[in-house]
Design a protein around this motif. Structure first.
Motif, short mmCIF file in Angstrom:
data_model
loop_
_atom_site.label_atom_id
_atom_site.label_comp_id
_atom_site.label_asym_id
_atom_site.label_seq_id
_atom_site.Cartn_x
_atom_site.Cartn_y
_atom_site.Cartn_z
N PHE A 195 -8.07 5.43 1.99
CA PHE A 195 -9.24 4.58 1.75
C PHE A 195 -10.58 5.30 1.97
O PHE A 195 -11.46 5.25 1.11
N HIS B 245 1.19 4.54 0.76
CA HIS B 245 0.57 5.74 1.31
C HIS B 245 1.35 7.00 0.97
O HIS B 245 0.81 8.07 1.00
N ASN C 178 0.86 -1.18 0.00
CA ASN C 178 0.00 0.00 0.00
C ASN C 178 0.90 1.23 0.00
O ASN C 178 1.73 1.39 0.87
N CYS D 102 -1.73 3.17 9.65
CA CYS D 102 -1.65 3.66 8.28
C CYS D 102 -1.99 2.60 7.25
O CYS D 102 -1.31 1.58 7.15
N ASP D 103 -3.06 2.84 6.57
CA ASP D 103 -3.67 1.94 5.60
C ASP D 103 -4.44 0.79 6.24
O ASP D 103 -4.81 -0.15 5.55
N GLY E 40 -7.63 0.01 4.52
CA GLY E 40 -7.33 -0.71 3.29
C GLY E 40 -6.95 -2.16 3.57
O GLY E 40 -7.39 -3.08 2.89
N GLY F 208 -4.19 7.03 5.58
CA GLY F 208 -4.31 6.34 4.31
C GLY F 208 -5.49 6.92 3.56
O GLY F 208 -6.32 7.63 4.12
#
Ligand SMILES: *[C@@H]1O[C@H](CO)[C@@H](O)[C@H](O)[C@H]1NC(C)=O
Ligand SMILES: *[C@@H]1O[C@H](CO)[C@@H](O)[C@H](O)[C@H]1NC(C)=O
Ligand SMILES: *[C@@H]1O[C@H](CO)[C@@H](O)[C@H](O)[C@H]1NC(C)=O
Length: 790
Positions: free
Chosen positions: A334, A9, A7, A299-300, A303, A332
Motif C-alpha cells: 500500500f 500480498h 488482499n 500484513c496489508d 490496505g 504489503g
C-alpha cells in the motif's frame, strides 16, 4: 500476520531474481552464496561512500544514505518487499521473516531447501511459557537466531523476524492463543523480554544478531468469531485494561527486551486503526517507551484500514495518516503505491518519510547489512552445520519436557513402569502425529518423534487412531480402540486439537473436545485393563470436566503443541524418566463460561450487574476446570518463608509531580484520591525499590524434581482491584530429600502498583498480601512523609 484472502500480498512479492539466483547457487554451488546486501567491497563505485564506512557513527551513515535517495527510491523502501537501489549498490530486501519457535517459512523471507532442509522446531510458545523458565526462553532465542544467521549467510533467510506474538491470551477461544505466552501480563512481559534478548543477542555497541518484533500492538486477540473478523473489529478497551493488561507485554518487550521492532495490528482500538493512531505509536511506543527500532504494520493492515474499515476517504490519506502516526514500514504494497501522491498533495512531508526510513535503515545497519562481506562479520561463520545440531535438537526436547503439565494423577498412577506396563495401547487422533506437534508459525522440523514412537521406546505398543482426525466425526473405529485397551497393561489416549480447529483466522466456538472424542475417551477408559492416561494436545484450554470426574481416567497430561521432539518428552514423562514441572499459563474454563461471554467484549474486569464474569484468573472468580498456575509433580514440595520485607517505604521523590503543595494536600487529607488510592509511580526514580523475598523449597518426596514458585500479590482493600496478580516467579530444581532457598525479586513500583480508571499506575498505601501457594505474607507499604519533613 495476514492470510487475508482479499488482499494478495504474495502476488506483488515476485520472488526476486536475486533470490532465485541464490537458491540455484545454494543447490549447485559448493560455496555459500550470500553476496553483500550493500557496500560490496568489490564494487568500486559504492564501497567508499560514507554510509558504507563502519567506522562512521550509524546515525551519520543513515542520514548520508537518505540524503542520496530520490523520493521514488525512498518510497519503494517503505514496504516489506523493499526494492533494490542499484545505483547505490543496494540490493532488494524482504523484511518479512518469522521465527516464533524456530526459523519458520511462513513469511516470504525464509526458504527451506538446498543445504537447509529444516530448522529446529521448538514447542509452540504456549507450551514453552508453561515452563516458567526464563533462561530456557532466552536459550531458545539464541538457538533460533544461530540458525537464522546461518540461513541468512546461506542466502535462505532474512535478518528481520516478526516474532514473538505477545498479545494477552484473553479469550480461551482465540485461534492464535497457542502462539502467545498466555493470559498473564507479567508472564507475557518476561517471556517477551527474554526471548527477544535471545534472538537479538547481547553484543555491545547496539549491534543486533537478528532483529525481533513484538506483535500485534495492541488489544488484538480476536481472529474470526461468529462473523466478526479482525479486519473489521473495533476493540473497545478501557484505559485501565490497556495499561494493566494489553500493553504490559509490549512495554516490557521495548523497555526490558530492547526489541528492534513493534508491529501494529489489524483491529481498531476505540475507533482508530492501531497503525494510524499517533497516540499508540508515536507517543507511546516511541515516546514513552523509547523504542530504538522500527514500527511495522501487520500484513496489508494499511490496505485493510482503507479498504475494509473505510477509515479515510482516499488511499493517499490512509498512507499519510499511518506515516504521520509513526509507522515506518508497511507489510504489503500500500505505501509503495500511494505515498508518492500523498507527498505531492501535501498530506505528508518528505521529512516524515525520511524519519520512517531512518528507523528501518538504522536497524539494517545495526544488523551489519551495510558492512560489506557477510562472511567477514560477527556470525559470518555460521552455516548449514550450525542448523539442527544435536545440541539444538536436545534443547527442543528439553523445552517440551519442561513445558508439559501434569493436571491430574489419581492414586499416583503415573509414572508408568516398564516392568508392570509392558504393553501400551496408544490411541487417539493425535497419537501418531508430527506436524500437529509444532503448531502454527512453524518451519520444517529437523525430524519428528510422534507420541507413538516415543512410547515405543519404553514398551510394546498397540496403536489405534480411534478417529481419522481430531474432528472425530464418527465412532466406527471405537470398537477396535476398545479392543486394544483390553489387551494392554495401560492405555494412553492422545486427543485434543490441531490447526483445523484452532488457527489464525479460526477461533473456536466452544471449549469441548471436537466431535466424538469425548465418547472415544470414555469408552476406551471403560474397556481399559490397566490405567488410562489422557494426553491433550492443544493450544487453547479444553473443558475436559468429563475426564477429570471419571474415576476410570487415571491421569491427565497437557502437552500443548510440544514441538518436533514432543513424542519423546511425553513418553519420558509417562514413564517417569522426566518429572513434570510445567504449570498452566492460562485458565481452563468450563464450556458454559463462553456461553456467557461474547468474544467481542474486551473488558477484563467482571461486571456483575450484567452477569459478565470477567476474564483470566486476575478477574474471573467462577468455577474452572483447571486454574492458572496448576501443574503437578511426581514428588512433593513444601514451601516456607525464609525472609520477606514487612515494610516498604516509597520515597516521595518517586511520586510524579511531587511538590510541597501535594505534600500539604496529603498532610491535610484534602486529596482523597491520593490517600486512599495511592501515589502515582514515576518509574525512572523507582528503580531502586526492588524487594527480595526468600523462600525455602523442600522436596519431601522420593524423586528429584523442579518446582515453580508463583508469587501473587493482592493490593490493600479499597484499592481499585481486589484481585491477585502474579508479581514474580522462579523455577528451581530440588533433589529428593533436600532443600533450596529461592530468591524472588519483586519490584515495588511495577508489581505492587495498580492501575486506576484513567490508566495511571499508582502504589496503594497499606497492606499488600503476598501469596505463594499456601504461604501468605503481608507487606505494609508507606510513603516517607517523615523524611521529607526533615
Ligand atoms: C518544601 O518545603 C520545605 C519547608 O516546608 C522547604 O524546606 C523545602 O525547601 C521545600 N521544597 C521545595 C522543593 O520547595
Ligand atoms: C488529587 O489528585 C488527583 C490525581 O493526582 C488530581 O487529579 C486531583 O486534581 C487532585 N485534587 C486536589 C484537590 O488536589
Ligand atoms: C531452565 O532451563 C535451562 C535450559 O534448558 C536449564 O538448564 C535449567 O536447568 C532450567 N531450570 C530449571 C530450574 O529447571
Amino acid at each position: 500476520m495476514a492470510y487475508n484472502n482479499n488482499n494478495k500480498h504474495h502476488s506483488y512479492t515476485p520472488f526476486s531474481l536475486l533470490s532465485i539466483v541464490i537458491i540455484l547457487c545454494v543447490s549447485f554451488c559448493v560455496i555459500e552464496a550470500r553476496s553483500p546486501f550493500a557496500c560490496d567491497p568489490k564494487n568500486g563505485l559504492t564501497r567508499s561512500l560514507k554510509f558504507c564506512r563502519p567506522s562512521v557513527p550509524i546515525h551519520v551513515r543513515v542520514w548520508d544514505l537518505i540524503g542520496r535517495l530520490t523520493l521514488q527510491e525512498k518510497i519503494r523502501l517503505l514496504v516489506n518487499n523493499a526494492a533494490a537501489v542499484p545505483r547505490l549498490g543496494i540490493q532488494g530486501y524482504e523484511w518479512w521473516s518469522e521465527a516464533l519457535h524456530g526459523v519458520s517459512n511462513v513469511g516470504p523471507g525464509v526458504k527451506f531447501g538446498g543445504a537447509f532442509r529444516g530448522a529446529t522446531s521448538f514447542p509452540q510458545v504456549i507450551t514453552t511459557a508453561a515452563s516458567f523458565n526464563e533462561s530456557l526462553w532466552e536459550a531458545i532465542g539464541r538457538v533460533v537466531s544461530d540458525e537464522a544467521r546461518a540461513m541468512y549467510n546461506g542466502g535462505q533467510a532474512g535478518l528481520t523476524y516478526w516474532s514473538p506474538n505477545v498479545n494477552i491470551f484473553r479469550d480461551p477461544r482465540w485461534g492464535r492463543g497457542q502462539e502467545t505466552p498466555g493470559e498473564d501480563p507479567v508472564l507475557a512481559g518476561k517471556y517477551a523480554a527474554r526471548y527477544v534478548r535471545g534472538l537479538q543477542g547481547t553484543a555491545a555497541g547496539n549491534r543486533l544478531k537478528v532483529a525481533a518484533c513484538c506483535k500485534h500492538y495492541t488489544a488484538y486477540d480476536l481472529d474470526n468469531w461468529k462473523g466478526v473478523d479482525r479486519f473489521h473489529f473495533n476493540a473497545r478497551v478501557s484505559q485501565q485494561d490497556l495499561a494493566d493488561t494489553y500493553n504490559v507485554p509490549f512495554k516490557a518487550c521495548v523497555v526490558q527486551g530492547k526489541v528492534a521492532s513493534v508491529m501494529c495490528s489489524y483491529n481498531q482500538v476505540n475507533g482508530k486503526p492501531t497503525c494510524a493512531d499517533p497516540d499508540l505509536l508515536k507517543n507511546t511506543i516511541r515516546g514513552k517507551w523509547g523504542l530504538n527500532g522500527y514500527i511495522v504494520s501487520d500484513c496489508d493492515s494499511v490496505g485493510v484500514l482503507f479498504d475494509n474499515q473505510h477509515y479515510t476517504s482516499t488511499p493517499e490519506e490512509a498512507a499519510a495518516d499511518t506515516i504521520k502516526a509513526g509507522l515506518d514500514l508497511n507489510c504489503g504494497p500500500f505505501l509503495a503505491i500511494h505515498t508518492e501522491q500523498a507527498v505531492r498533495r501535501g498530506l505528508v512531508r518528505e521529512a516524515d518519510v525520511n524519519n520512517a526510513l531512518a528507523n528501518t535503515i538504522t536497524v539494517q545497519m545495526r544488523l551489519g547489512m551495510f558492512d560489506g562481506e557477510p562472511s567477514a562479520q560477527p556470525y559470518g561463520n555460521l552455516g548449514p552445520r550450525d542448523v539442527c545440531t544435536p545440541t539444538h535438537q536436545q534443547l527442543a526436547l528439553e523445552a517440551a519436557r519442561q513445558g508439559i503439565v501434569l493436571l491430574q494423577n489419581r492414586k499416583s498412577s503415573l509414572p508408568l513402569s516398564t516392568r508392570r506396563h509392558r504393553t501400551i495401547a496408544v490411541i487417539g487422533p493425535n497419537s501418531d502425529v508430527t506436524v500437529t506437534m509444532i503448531g502454527n508459525y512453524a518451519g520444517v522440523a529437523c525430524g519428528y518423534t510422534s507420541p507413538l514412537q516415543g512410547i515405543g521406546r519404553y514398551a510394546k505398543t498397540i496403536h489405534q487412531a480411534g478417529c481419522s482426525g481430531v474432528a472425530c466425526n464418527g465412532n466406527q473405529q471405537f470398537g477396535a480402540a476398545e479392543a486394544a485397551a483390553r489387551q494392554a497393561d495401560a492405555t494412553v489416549l492422545v486427543m485434543g486439537l490441531d490447526q483445523s480447529i484452532e488457527a489464525e483466522f479460526k477461533d473456536r466456538v466452544g471449549l469441548l473436545l471436537p466431535g466424538h472424542q469425548q465418547e472415544l475417551v470414555t469408552r476406551v477408559a471403560r474397556a481399559s485393563r490397566g490405567p488410562t492416561v489422557l494426553v491433550l494436545m492443544s493450544g487453547g484450554p479444553i473443558d475436559v470436566s468429563f475426564a477429570k470426574n471419571d474415576p476410570r481416567i487415571s491421569a491427565i497430561l497437557w502437552a500443548g503443541y510440544p514441538g518436533q521432539a514432543g513424542g519423546t518428552a511425553i513418553a519420558d514423562i509417562l514413564f517417569g524418566t522426566t518429572n513434570p514441572g510445567g504449570k498452566l499459563p492460562m485458565t481452563w474454563y468450563p464450556q458454559n463460561y463462553v456461553e456467557k461471554v461474547p468474544m467481542t467484549n474486551m473488558n477484563m474486569r467482571a461486571n456483575p450487574s450484567i452477569g459478565y464474569p470477567g476474564r483470566t484468573y486476575r478477574f474471573y472468580e467462577g468455577p474452572v476446570v483447571f486454574s492458572f498456575g496448576q501443574g503437578l509433580s511426581y514428588t512433593k514440595f513444601t514451601q516456607s518463608l525464609a525472609q520477606a520485607p514487612k515494610d516498604v517505604l516509597i520515597p516521595l521523590s518517586s511520586i510524579r509531580g511531587f511538590t510541597n503543595s501535594t505534600l500539604s494536600s496529603i498532610r491535610g487529607f484534602t486529596n482523597s484520591t491520593m490517600l486512599t488510592n495511592g501515589v502515582r509511580v514515576k518509574h525512572k526514580k523507582c528503580t531502586t525499590l526492588s524487594l527480595g523475598v526468600d523462600i525455602d523449597v523442600q522436596n519431601t518426596g522420593t524423586m528429584d524434581g523442579t518446582h515453580t514458585l508463583l508469587v501473587f500479590s493482592t493490593p490493600p482493600s479499597g484499592a481499585w482491584s481486589k484481585n491477585k496478580q502474579l508479581v514474580g516467579f522462579e523455577k528451581v530444581h530440588v533433589a529428593a530429600g533436600s532443600k533450596q532457598r529461592v530468591r524472588i525479586g519483586i519490584h515495588a513500583c511495577k508489581h505492587l502498583s495498580v492501575v486506576d480508571n484513567f490508566g495511571i499506575r499508582r502504589i496503594p498505601m497499606g497492606k499488600h498480601k503476598l501469596q505463594i501457594g499456601d504461604l501468605k505474607h503481608s507487606i505494609s507499604v508507606q510513603s516517607n512523609l517523615q523524611e521529607i519533613k526533615t
